[in-house]
Design a protein around this motif. Structure first.
Motif, mmCIF file in Angstrom:
data_model
loop_
_atom_site.group_PDB
_atom_site.id
_atom_site.type_symbol
_atom_site.label_atom_id
_atom_site.label_comp_id
_atom_site.label_asym_id
_atom_site.label_seq_id
_atom_site.Cartn_x
_atom_site.Cartn_y
_atom_site.Cartn_z
ATOM 1 N N ILE A 66 11.010 -17.951 -40.339
ATOM 2 C CA ILE A 66 11.458 -18.151 -41.715
ATOM 3 C C ILE A 66 10.628 -19.243 -42.361
ATOM 4 O O ILE A 66 10.566 -20.367 -41.860
ATOM 5 N N ARG A 67 9.991 -18.936 -43.448
ATOM 6 C CA ARG A 67 9.225 -19.905 -44.226
ATOM 7 C C ARG A 67 10.181 -20.706 -45.108
ATOM 8 O O ARG A 67 11.037 -20.137 -45.798
ATOM 9 N N VAL A 68 10.054 -22.048 -45.083
ATOM 10 C CA VAL A 68 10.933 -22.929 -45.832
ATOM 11 C C VAL A 68 10.106 -23.720 -46.839
ATOM 12 O O VAL A 68 9.096 -24.336 -46.473
ATOM 13 N N VAL A 69 10.503 -23.700 -48.101
ATOM 14 C CA VAL A 69 9.783 -24.436 -49.141
ATOM 15 C C VAL A 69 10.776 -25.239 -49.967
ATOM 16 O O VAL A 69 11.741 -24.687 -50.499
ATOM 17 N N ASN A 70 10.524 -26.532 -50.077
ATOM 18 C CA ASN A 70 11.349 -27.416 -50.901
ATOM 19 C C ASN A 70 10.793 -27.409 -52.320
ATOM 20 O O ASN A 70 9.694 -27.899 -52.565
ATOM 21 N N LYS A 71 11.549 -26.849 -53.261
ATOM 22 C CA LYS A 71 11.103 -26.765 -54.659
ATOM 23 C C LYS A 71 11.736 -27.858 -55.521
ATOM 24 O O LYS A 71 11.824 -27.719 -56.727
ATOM 25 N N LYS A 72 12.198 -28.944 -54.893
ATOM 26 C CA LYS A 72 12.803 -30.102 -55.551
ATOM 27 C C LYS A 72 14.219 -29.797 -56.023
ATOM 28 O O LYS A 72 15.162 -30.465 -55.630
ATOM 29 N N ASP A 73 14.379 -28.793 -56.886
ATOM 30 C CA ASP A 73 15.720 -28.449 -57.378
ATOM 31 C C ASP A 73 16.440 -27.479 -56.449
ATOM 32 O O ASP A 73 17.657 -27.288 -56.574
ATOM 33 N N TYR A 74 15.690 -26.856 -55.542
ATOM 34 C CA TYR A 74 16.276 -25.889 -54.619
ATOM 35 C C TYR A 74 15.327 -25.701 -53.444
ATOM 36 O O TYR A 74 14.167 -26.133 -53.475
ATOM 37 N N THR A 203 12.021 3.747 -47.504
ATOM 38 C CA THR A 203 11.020 2.913 -46.825
ATOM 39 C C THR A 203 10.108 2.160 -47.784
ATOM 40 O O THR A 203 9.142 1.537 -47.348
ATOM 41 N N GLN A 204 10.431 2.186 -49.082
ATOM 42 C CA GLN A 204 9.525 1.591 -50.072
ATOM 43 C C GLN A 204 9.594 0.074 -50.142
ATOM 44 O O GLN A 204 8.796 -0.549 -50.835
ATOM 45 N N ASP A 205 10.555 -0.560 -49.450
ATOM 46 C CA ASP A 205 10.710 -2.007 -49.624
ATOM 47 C C ASP A 205 10.322 -2.835 -48.406
ATOM 48 O O ASP A 205 10.490 -4.050 -48.397
ATOM 49 N N GLY A 206 9.818 -2.193 -47.339
ATOM 50 C CA GLY A 206 9.337 -2.950 -46.187
ATOM 51 C C GLY A 206 10.406 -3.429 -45.234
ATOM 52 O O GLY A 206 10.123 -4.253 -44.347
ATOM 53 N N GLY A 207 11.622 -2.963 -45.389
ATOM 54 C CA GLY A 207 12.682 -3.370 -44.473
ATOM 55 C C GLY A 207 13.137 -4.795 -44.703
ATOM 56 O O GLY A 207 13.072 -5.327 -45.811
ATOM 57 N N VAL A 208 13.565 -5.465 -43.630
ATOM 58 C CA VAL A 208 14.145 -6.799 -43.779
ATOM 59 C C VAL A 208 13.091 -7.883 -43.946
ATOM 60 O O VAL A 208 13.380 -8.963 -44.470
ATOM 61 N N THR A 209 11.874 -7.633 -43.498
ATOM 62 C CA THR A 209 10.812 -8.624 -43.675
ATOM 63 C C THR A 209 10.565 -8.860 -45.161
ATOM 64 O O THR A 209 10.447 -7.919 -45.937
ATOM 65 N N GLY A 210 10.492 -10.122 -45.532
ATOM 66 C CA GLY A 210 10.314 -10.464 -46.940
ATOM 67 C C GLY A 210 11.610 -10.805 -47.645
ATOM 68 O O GLY A 210 11.594 -11.269 -48.797
ATOM 69 N N SER A 211 12.755 -10.602 -46.996
ATOM 70 C CA SER A 211 14.021 -11.001 -47.596
ATOM 71 C C SER A 211 13.973 -12.506 -47.873
ATOM 72 O O SER A 211 13.524 -13.291 -47.032
ATOM 73 N N LYS A 212 14.473 -12.908 -49.053
ATOM 74 C CA LYS A 212 14.260 -14.295 -49.473
ATOM 75 C C LYS A 212 15.451 -14.785 -50.297
ATOM 76 O O LYS A 212 15.974 -14.057 -51.143
ATOM 77 N N ILE A 213 15.859 -16.039 -50.047
ATOM 78 C CA ILE A 213 16.946 -16.646 -50.809
ATOM 79 C C ILE A 213 16.575 -18.069 -51.223
ATOM 80 O O ILE A 213 15.628 -18.659 -50.694
ATOM 81 N N ALA A 214 17.342 -18.596 -52.162
ATOM 82 C CA ALA A 214 17.284 -20.010 -52.516
ATOM 83 C C ALA A 214 18.666 -20.609 -52.301
ATOM 84 O O ALA A 214 19.678 -19.982 -52.607
ATOM 85 N N LEU A 215 18.704 -21.815 -51.741
ATOM 86 C CA LEU A 215 19.934 -22.595 -51.629
ATOM 87 C C LEU A 215 19.769 -23.857 -52.456
ATOM 88 O O LEU A 215 18.681 -24.443 -52.493
ATOM 89 N N TRP A 216 20.852 -24.302 -53.083
ATOM 90 C CA TRP A 216 20.751 -25.457 -53.964
ATOM 91 C C TRP A 216 22.114 -26.055 -54.229
ATOM 92 O O TRP A 216 23.146 -25.427 -53.979
ATOM 93 N N GLY A 217 22.098 -27.279 -54.708
ATOM 94 C CA GLY A 217 23.321 -27.939 -55.111
ATOM 95 C C GLY A 217 23.021 -28.809 -56.311
ATOM 96 O O GLY A 217 21.893 -29.312 -56.465
ATOM 97 N N ALA A 218 24.010 -28.997 -57.182
ATOM 98 C CA ALA A 218 23.779 -29.780 -58.393
ATOM 99 C C ALA A 218 25.109 -30.220 -58.983
ATOM 100 O O ALA A 218 26.149 -29.593 -58.733
ATOM 101 N N PRO A 219 25.092 -31.283 -59.780
ATOM 102 C CA PRO A 219 26.298 -31.660 -60.518
ATOM 103 C C PRO A 219 26.755 -30.509 -61.413
ATOM 104 O O PRO A 219 25.941 -29.693 -61.860
ATOM 105 N N VAL A 226 19.861 -25.234 -63.323
ATOM 106 C CA VAL A 226 19.144 -25.010 -62.070
ATOM 107 C C VAL A 226 18.859 -23.522 -61.877
ATOM 108 O O VAL A 226 17.766 -23.131 -61.468
ATOM 109 N N ILE A 227 19.843 -22.675 -62.192
ATOM 110 C CA ILE A 227 19.604 -21.230 -62.066
ATOM 111 C C ILE A 227 18.478 -20.803 -63.000
ATOM 112 O O ILE A 227 17.644 -19.963 -62.642
ATOM 113 N N GLU A 228 18.427 -21.373 -64.193
ATOM 114 C CA GLU A 228 17.339 -21.044 -65.113
ATOM 115 C C GLU A 228 15.988 -21.439 -64.512
ATOM 116 O O GLU A 228 15.013 -20.681 -64.609
ATOM 117 N N LYS A 229 15.917 -22.600 -63.874
ATOM 118 C CA LYS A 229 14.663 -23.009 -63.230
ATOM 119 C C LYS A 229 14.283 -22.041 -62.118
ATOM 120 O O LYS A 229 13.109 -21.703 -61.948
#
Length: 783
Positions: A66-74, A203-219, A226-229
């Protein structure tokens, strides 16, 4: 956020150190399903250089990177690689447990309270918000059309309505969750009333590989920003209205007319729309067919070119036009069905015929009854052999398996001879007596709708019947693919600028739709049809950051000012738009037509300009309270509270000389004022009824003898100066001044209503007493 050595979340804190993780609950970063078993990771390795996590699943002897990237807001998590991708059935992000329980945004995927919120966003369309509770991937939701009670409404104490489970309430708080399914092989699933249904491979979407989410928290106050960003940075759909993100634009809640129009009467419909101060005119059903979306030949003689001319004419007058669709529903007169049916019509399943069939046969032998004897959602009972459609009455209950009492060449298809071994397929259909598409045909239908908008310039749509996409066997994934296909194909000047809603939402679809607008007027009176349902929807919109709407209401020849202002007050209170279903003829017939349009204009102008204060909105949300808006000038109004009480004066049979009056104690909280009322005589059936020598006595001394007898359907109205007798369409029959006006005092007033009611079917007089208080002046914030 903390993830332990086993690959499980163990902490979710805000910057002050407050813990929101629900201790003691399992929280795998990513669970993997193999051979029907959902497995959690038991070891994690962090690779700092590549910013990736490797999760290990000993029971499966596999791993996931799993690739993890910190985007500051999420923070984003993307499944880059998984062992034996073809054998993995699905992956689940979470569920991630929190102690937050105040607001559960089940569709948007955010849980929050007054101070803080935590959210999950799927970053591509194949990553579905929610949990794989069922194989059909249909998002669980409250559906009033499948509710056990009446369609009139739901009980006031009904628990909060829910639509989806990207966020879900639990005993300890809540969870947020998402998943992705591998669809590389066909499956037999339970789907939409069928215990056995073929879900074809996709089969057009490549299966589970590439599945991606964002997690975040905010006041709390930053959640939507944050969702707009996330939308902008992750290149998710980001519709705008006049340059403002639709989820934040006040114009997203613009009210509109639902009114049929065509080239010949367009201008009259536009004139009425402009008088009401509305910017959108929406056609409820312009199509002769669904699928190719051919327009009605009478009202749009040049098909789409006729609609284009209408759109251009309306645009010159600053009105946008829209149309109502049934999404992927395919009418039986559409070219996808007749005279040569498209091979891509959705199929429940198929078998083979076990004998030759000539062109006269009305009994068809089949190898297996499995897909043909499911009658729960079998509305057209239609099969396809070659290019012939055939309807059948029933399937024999034992071998030899036979389709009996067949109607050959159904829907004007050509009767053919068929040979033993030919494939016979059971077509999927719907209670609207329509067929449905497979995924390939669904894409073409979505393309057709996009082409309609691109060629005509239409600016509003409702994807009603979006559940038709379930025919693909892909549930919520297919519904969201449908609207995304349409959205992606819109030309640049339209993409993101078409007001759209649907019969059902969805986590990824949340980024595309402008708003939702549920609530129908067909089942009871103006105020009674699905009122509690509409109110519950306001809570749903609020917790999911969706612009609010109150649903559809019916403006017909009998609609009165009191009912209309009841709606407009609720609209101002919830800051929610509405749709008025009407017609040119209905407004013409209504004796208050011009006044109603003017009233709509003033309330909408005040609402959209931000004139109402929060304290006023709280009162305006109370469905038991009434208000009247009085125009002072173009940007200033007087908001007047109205106290009402209802008295029913019923037909009575008593001893000769015994009084037949009805009494009411009315508490007037305002200053002394002339008596005002609205009175109407009702009775069931078509037989006549009459209220003779009507009279109202106030406080046992001031008697108002009404100079008119009142017949069934007629209405008596007094403004404190005159009495007017109106017909059922609010048109004036008679009028008389009040010589001595009875006065309502401040406080308790005793009111007696007298007069003899005659007629069959228990006629009764409904009397609404009205008292008006001093107003509060309000002004537009955007002059």
């Amino acid at each position: 956020m903390e993830i332990n050595a086993k690959g499980h979340l163990t902490s979710l804190q805000d910057k002050t150190g407050k813990e929101y993780f629900a201790a003691g609950q399992p929280a795998p970063l990513l669970a993997v399903q193999v051979n029907g078993k959902l497995l959690s990771p038991e070891r994690m390795v962090w690779q700092k250089r590549s910013s990736s996590i490797t999760l290990y699943y000993p029971a499966w002897k596999g791993s996931a990177i799993i690739r993890v990237v910190n985007k500051k807001d999420y923070v984003t998590f993307e499944l880059q690689k998984i062992q034996e991708n073809e054998s993995v059935e699905l992956v689940v992000w979470g569920p991630y447990p929190t102690i937050i329980h105040k607001r559960i945004g089940e569709t948007v995927g955010t849980v929050w309270d007054e101070k803080f919120g935590i959210g999950l966003q799927a970053l591509n369309i194949k990553t579905l918000g929610g949990y794989p509770s069922t194989d059909d991937d249909v998002d669980p939701s409250f559906d009033i059309f499948n509710y056990e009670g009446s369609l009139v409404d739901i009980p006031g104490d009904q628990k909060a309505l829910f639509r989806g489970q990207t966020a879900k309430q639990t005993d300890y708080g809540s969870v947020i969750q998402a998943y992705c399914r591998n669809r590389n092989v066909s499956r037999i699933i339970s789907n939409w009333g069928h215990d056995k249904y073929i879900a074809p491979a996709y089969t057009q979407d490549g299966g589970v590989t590439g599945s991606k989410i964002a997690l975040w928290g905010a006041p709390q106050e930053m959640l939507l920003s944050v969702i707009e960003k996330i939308e902008l940075q992750e290149k998710l759909p980001h519709p705008t209205i006049d340059g403002i993100w639709a989820k934040k634009s006040p114009l997203a809640t613009s009210s509109y007319f639902i009114m049929s129009f065509g080239e010949k009467n367009l201008q009259e419909a536009l004139d009425l729309t402009k008088k009401a101060g509305l910017k959108y005119l929406y056609h409820p059903g312009p199509f002769d067919t669904w699928g190719h979306f051919k327009l009605n030949k009478t009202t749009f003689p040049d098909n789409w070119q006729s609609m284009k001319r209408c759109v251009e004419t309306a645009a010159q007058q600053k009105i946008d036009l829209g149309v109502h669709t049934l999404s992927a529903f395919i009418t039986t007169n559409d070219p996808f069905v007749t005279p040569v049916p498209d091979k891509r019509l959705a199929k429940v399943g198929s078998s083979t015929i076990t004998g030759d069939i000539d062109d006269k046969a009305t009994t068809i032998p089949i190898a297996s009854p499995d897909f043909f004897n499911q009658m729960k959602n079998n509305n057209l009972k239609t099969v396809m052999i070659g290019t012939e459609l055939i309807r059948y009455r029933a399937v024999t209950d034992k071998e030899p398996w036979l389709l009996v009492d067949c109607v050959r060449g159904a829907f004007s298809t050509h009767i053919q001879k068929h040979e033993k071994g030919d494939t016979i397929a059971k077509l999927m259909d719907h209670g609207y007596k329509v067929f449905l598409p497979d995924m390939s045909l669904q894409n073409e239908i979505a393309t057709n709708i996009a082409s309609l908008f691109n060629e005509t310039g239409l600016r509003q749509i409702s994807f009603d019947g979006l559940e038709g996409s379930w025919s693909t066997g892909m549930g919520q994934y297919a519904t969201q693919l449908f609207v995304k296909k349409w959205y992606d194909l819109l030309k640049p000047e339209l993409q993101g600028h078409v007001i759209n809603d649907a019969s059902g939402p969805g986590h990824y679809f949340w980024h595309i739709f402008t708003r939702m607008n549920w609530g129908e007027p067909w089942y009871a009176g103006f105020r009674e049809s699905q009122t509690q349902y509409r109110l519950k929807n306001q809570d749903y919109y609020y917790r999911n950051f969706i612009p609010r709407m109150l649903g559809w209401f019916k403006l017909d020849p009998t609609t009165g000012m009191e009912d209309l202002e009841w709606l407009l007050a609720r609209s101002a209170g919830f800051d929610a738009g509405f749709a008025l279903s009407t017609s040119i003829e209905n407004i013409r017939k209504n004796g208050l037509g011009e006044q109603l349009l003017n009233t709509i204009r003033e309330w909408e102008k005040a609402r959209l300009s931000g004139a109402f204060k929060e304290s006023q909105k709280e009162a305006l949300r109370d469905i038991k309270k009434e208000f009247h808006l009085q125009k002072i000038n173009d940007n200033t109004w007087n908001l007047l509270p109205v106290q009402t009480a209802i008295l029913l004066h019923k037909q009575k049979i008593k001893q000769p000389g015994e009084p037949v009056y009805s009494a009411l104690s009315f508490d007037n909280p305002y200053k002394e004022q002339p008596l005002q009322f609205v009175i109407q005589l009702h009775s069931e059936g078509s037989t006549p009824a009459v209220w003779e020598t009507p009279a109202i006595e106030l406080n046992n001394y001031a008697k108002l003898e009404i100079p008119f007898d009142v017949s069934k359907g007629q209405i008596l109205v007094s403004d404190g100066k005159n009495i007017r007798l109106l017909d059922q369409h609010r048109k004036l029959i008679k009028e008389a001044p009040i010589k001595t006006v009875p006065t309502l005092g401040n406080g308790i007033n005793n009111i007696m209503v007298d007069g003899v009611i005659s007629g069959e079917n228990s006629p009764e007089v409904k009397i609404e007493i009205r008292a008006i208080g001093d107003g509060e002046q309000i002004s537009s914030k955007s002059k």
